[in-house]
Design a protein around this motif. Sequence first.
Motif, PDB file in Angstrom:
ATOM      1  N   ALA A 171       0.633  -1.191   0.044  1.00 24.21           N
ATOM      2  CA  ALA A 171       0.059  -0.153   0.034  1.00 24.21           C
ATOM      3  C   ALA A 171       0.942   1.298  -0.010  1.00 24.21           C
ATOM      4  CB  ALA A 171      -0.827  -0.078   1.084  1.00 24.21           C
ATOM      5  N   ASP A 172       1.966   1.331   0.901  1.00 26.01           N
ATOM      6  CA  ASP A 172       2.814   2.453   0.895  1.00 26.01           C
ATOM      7  C   ASP A 172       3.475   2.793  -0.531  1.00 26.01           C
ATOM      8  OD1 ASP A 172       2.731   2.862   3.499  1.00 26.01           O
ATOM      9  OD2 ASP A 172       4.401   1.542   3.951  1.00 26.01           O
ATOM     10  N   ILE A 173       3.635   1.672  -1.480  1.00 22.91           N
ATOM     11  CA  ILE A 173       4.511   1.603  -2.690  1.00 22.91           C
ATOM     12  C   ILE A 173       3.485   2.320  -3.511  1.00 22.91           C
ATOM     13  CG2 ILE A 173       5.582   0.532  -4.437  1.00 22.91           C
ATOM     14  CD1 ILE A 173       6.654  -1.337  -2.163  1.00 22.91           C
ATOM     15  N   LEU A 174       2.214   1.721  -3.633  1.00 21.14           N
ATOM     16  CA  LEU A 174       1.259   1.615  -4.803  1.00 21.14           C
ATOM     17  C   LEU A 174       0.186   3.068  -4.886  1.00 21.14           C
ATOM     18  CD1 LEU A 174       0.328  -2.080  -5.161  1.00 21.14           C
ATOM     19  CD2 LEU A 174       1.903  -0.914  -6.239  1.00 21.14           C
ATOM     20  N   PHE A 175       0.110   3.358  -3.404  1.00 19.12           N
ATOM     21  CA  PHE A 175      -0.833   4.697  -3.346  1.00 19.12           C
ATOM     22  C   PHE A 175      -0.349   5.646  -4.002  1.00 19.12           C
ATOM     23  CE2 PHE A 175       2.102   6.933  -0.448  1.00 19.12           C
ATOM     24  CZ  PHE A 175       1.554   8.213  -0.531  1.00 19.12           C
ATOM     25  N   CYS A 176       1.010   5.918  -4.247  1.00 19.41           N
ATOM     26  CA  CYS A 176       1.562   7.096  -5.005  1.00 19.41           C
ATOM     27  C   CYS A 176       2.164   6.766  -6.341  1.00 19.41           C
ATOM     28  CB  CYS A 176       2.705   7.698  -3.960  1.00 19.41           C
ATOM     29  SG  CYS A 176       4.090   6.697  -3.953  1.00 19.41           S
ATOM     30  N   LYS A 177       1.541   5.553  -6.709  1.00 19.84           N
ATOM     31  CA  LYS A 177       1.908   5.213  -7.995  1.00 19.84           C
ATOM     32  C   LYS A 177       3.627   5.029  -8.313  1.00 19.84           C
ATOM     33  CE  LYS A 177      -2.284   5.209  -9.350  1.00 19.84           C
ATOM     34  NZ  LYS A 177      -2.681   5.955 -10.509  1.00 19.84           N
ATOM     35  N   ALA A 178       4.325   4.683  -7.155  1.00 17.82           N
ATOM     36  CA  ALA A 178       5.752   4.612  -7.322  1.00 17.82           C
ATOM     37  C   ALA A 178       5.947   3.356  -8.308  1.00 17.82           C
ATOM     38  CB  ALA A 178       6.234   4.229  -6.051  1.00 17.82           C
ATOM     39  N   ASN A 179       7.156   3.382  -8.942  1.00 20.93           N
ATOM     40  CA  ASN A 179       7.520   2.487 -10.106  1.00 20.93           C
ATOM     41  C   ASN A 179       8.650   2.155  -9.855  1.00 20.93           C
ATOM     42  OD1 ASN A 179       8.637   4.677 -11.249  1.00 20.93           O
ATOM     43  ND2 ASN A 179       7.794   4.407 -13.046  1.00 20.93           N
ATOM     44  N   LEU A 180       9.459   2.791  -8.810  1.00 22.42           N
ATOM     45  CA  LEU A 180      10.840   2.144  -8.531  1.00 22.42           C
ATOM     46  C   LEU A 180      10.909   2.334  -7.019  1.00 22.42           C
ATOM     47  CD1 LEU A 180      13.456   1.715  -9.879  1.00 22.42           C
ATOM     48  CD2 LEU A 180      13.940   4.128  -9.914  1.00 22.42           C
ATOM     49  N   VAL A 181      11.684   1.200  -6.522  1.00 23.21           N
ATOM     50  CA  VAL A 181      11.809   0.996  -5.187  1.00 23.21           C
ATOM     51  C   VAL A 181      13.214   0.455  -4.966  1.00 23.21           C
ATOM     52  CG1 VAL A 181      11.132  -0.027  -2.700  1.00 23.21           C
ATOM     53  CG2 VAL A 181       9.439   0.476  -4.820  1.00 23.21           C
ATOM     54  N   PRO A 182      14.052   1.522  -4.289  1.00 19.15           N
ATOM     55  CA  PRO A 182      15.385   0.788  -3.749  1.00 19.15           C
ATOM     56  C   PRO A 182      15.387  -0.129  -2.863  1.00 19.15           C
ATOM     57  CG  PRO A 182      15.119   3.392  -3.730  1.00 19.15           C
ATOM     58  CD  PRO A 182      14.105   2.868  -3.936  1.00 19.15           C
ATOM     59  N   VAL A 183      16.065  -1.072  -2.925  1.00 22.52           N
ATOM     60  CA  VAL A 183      15.845  -2.465  -2.287  1.00 22.52           C
ATOM     61  C   VAL A 183      17.264  -3.249  -2.177  1.00 22.52           C
ATOM     62  CG1 VAL A 183      13.555  -2.923  -2.505  1.00 22.52           C
ATOM     63  CG2 VAL A 183      15.245  -4.001  -4.000  1.00 22.52           C
ATOM     64  N   GLY A 184      17.446  -4.009  -0.983  1.00 23.18           N
ATOM     65  CA  GLY A 184      18.471  -4.940  -0.835  1.00 23.18           C
ATOM     66  C   GLY A 184      17.976  -6.176  -1.422  1.00 23.18           C
ATOM     67  N   LYS A 185      18.654  -7.235  -1.472  1.00 24.60           N
ATOM     68  CA  LYS A 185      18.195  -8.513  -2.072  1.00 24.60           C
ATOM     69  C   LYS A 185      17.359  -9.185  -1.166  1.00 24.60           C
ATOM     70  CE  LYS A 185      21.970 -11.031  -0.446  1.00 24.60           C
ATOM     71  NZ  LYS A 185      23.212 -12.310  -0.778  1.00 24.60           N
ATOM     72  N   ASP A 186      17.279  -8.993   0.396  1.00 21.90           N
ATOM     73  CA  ASP A 186      16.312  -9.523   1.208  1.00 21.90           C
ATOM     74  C   ASP A 186      15.162  -9.007   0.981  1.00 21.90           C
ATOM     75  OD1 ASP A 186      18.553 -10.955   2.272  1.00 21.90           O
ATOM     76  OD2 ASP A 186      18.998  -9.671   3.913  1.00 21.90           O
ATOM     77  N   GLN A 187      14.907  -7.937   0.430  1.00 21.02           N
ATOM     78  CA  GLN A 187      13.662  -7.018   0.412  1.00 21.02           C
ATOM     79  C   GLN A 187      12.883  -7.299  -1.041  1.00 21.02           C
ATOM     80  OE1 GLN A 187      15.699  -3.251   0.900  1.00 21.02           O
ATOM     81  NE2 GLN A 187      14.503  -3.078   2.460  1.00 21.02           N
ATOM     82  N   LEU A 188      13.427  -8.215  -1.797  1.00 21.83           N
ATOM     83  CA  LEU A 188      13.097  -8.475  -3.181  1.00 21.83           C
ATOM     84  C   LEU A 188      11.568  -9.231  -3.099  1.00 21.83           C
ATOM     85  CD1 LEU A 188      16.183  -9.439  -5.295  1.00 21.83           C
ATOM     86  CD2 LEU A 188      14.516  -7.458  -5.616  1.00 21.83           C
ATOM     87  N   PRO A 189      11.524 -10.170  -1.972  1.00 20.69           N
ATOM     88  CA  PRO A 189       9.944 -10.724  -1.912  1.00 20.69           C
ATOM     89  C   PRO A 189       8.999  -9.755  -1.765  1.00 20.69           C
ATOM     90  CG  PRO A 189      11.900 -12.148  -0.657  1.00 20.69           C
ATOM     91  CD  PRO A 189      12.367 -10.601  -0.933  1.00 20.69           C
ATOM     92  N   HIS A 190       9.399  -8.581  -0.787  1.00 16.54           N
ATOM     93  CA  HIS A 190       8.171  -7.528  -0.478  1.00 16.54           C
ATOM     94  C   HIS A 190       7.692  -7.016  -1.927  1.00 16.54           C
ATOM     95  CE1 HIS A 190       8.332  -8.262   3.593  1.00 16.54           C
ATOM     96  NE2 HIS A 190       9.500  -8.132   3.754  1.00 16.54           N
ATOM     97  N   LEU A 191       8.821  -6.772  -2.571  1.00 16.34           N
ATOM     98  CA  LEU A 191       8.497  -6.023  -3.924  1.00 16.34           C
ATOM     99  C   LEU A 191       7.691  -6.910  -4.951  1.00 16.34           C
ATOM    100  CD1 LEU A 191       8.967  -3.353  -4.968  1.00 16.34           C
ATOM    101  CD2 LEU A 191      10.966  -4.193  -6.359  1.00 16.34           C
TER     102      LEU A 191
END
Length: 368
Positions: A171-191
């Motif tokens: 919801a945090d990512i999608l509400f603002c229509k973000a199309n890019l999220v800086p992540v580490g490899k451990d965060q890839l499952p959330h994305l």
Amino acid sequence: MTQNIGDALENSTSQASLAHSRKISEKIEQAIKEDATQFRVLTGDRPTGNLHIGHYFGSLQNRLRLQEAGVDTWVLVADYQVITDRDGVGPIKDRVYSLVTDYLALGIDPKRSTIFAHSQVPALNQLMLPFLSLVTDAELRRNPTVKSELEATDGRPMSGLMLTYPVHQAADILFCKANLVPVGKDQLPHLEQARVITDRFDARYGRPKGSDKRVFPRPQGLLSNAEMVLGLDGTKMSKSKGNTIELRMSADETAKLIKKAVTDSDRHISFDPVNRPEVANLLTLISLCTGQPQVEIADEIGDGGGGTLKKMLTEALNEHLAPFRARRAELEANPGYIVEVLHEGIARANAQADATLAEVRSAMNMVY
């Protein structure tokens, strides 16, 4: 359902998937150079304590780089996420303002970036309801973060908010229509979870009336190339372990902590991450501050031992953080400005969230 999210989450942590994600990140970096305005980034932190050098070298520098490149940057103060695994919020108001102060001192520009707290954006959190209808209990329990939290509870029941943590992140990512999220490899499952939710929403509900565009973009991950920085005791850097240096600390406080840093008994300093991880970590920190390669720093110290190594790190880190600390002191003297920046960001976030929720209701045929 359009795909099995359990399989997607497992695949996202595989080596092949990681290599694929790195290739995508390389293409994104090139696309940013060509036209940064095609991207909107969502990034942020939980206000569980003060920011430290692990945050700085691991993500904050990259955040600033994207802002300076011209990417529309949204910076989230994830205050609701504080209570996913805690019994209370603690001094959360002070921590939120402290976090915003750190952002501004580091160079986050409120004219180019939106700083907001998701607890203050009702429409963002309302997206949780339709999103939760798109995932199952079993899928959430297979999420690596939720799974590790469940294993670490020692029999203590996991909160519903912790269980649905990945959906809240979506919801945090999608509400603002973000199309890019800086992540580490451990965060890839959330994305991956966020992407699955966008696909399932589109498959189940379609598009808003009169529109041929999906409500939500499929966000991509921008993998960080930052070097892994350990804590001063040689273990993973963590606020709870007290093995890090907060950005807001004074030069004297920094020096005292570095004196206690773990090294080893060999006086000859060498860069050997495998056999001498603690020494290698301190050399890496110096390198991050000065730009000088770790091997050259080690050769310069030679037989100077841990004392010389720690002295060099103290000088390098204090010099590197001096501008930030000076700017932070100026901002602390004007608390009204901090509140103003946060309120402006929250207003911007609410306008975006309301617009997104209106699209969601239209797609779901729930406009009455």
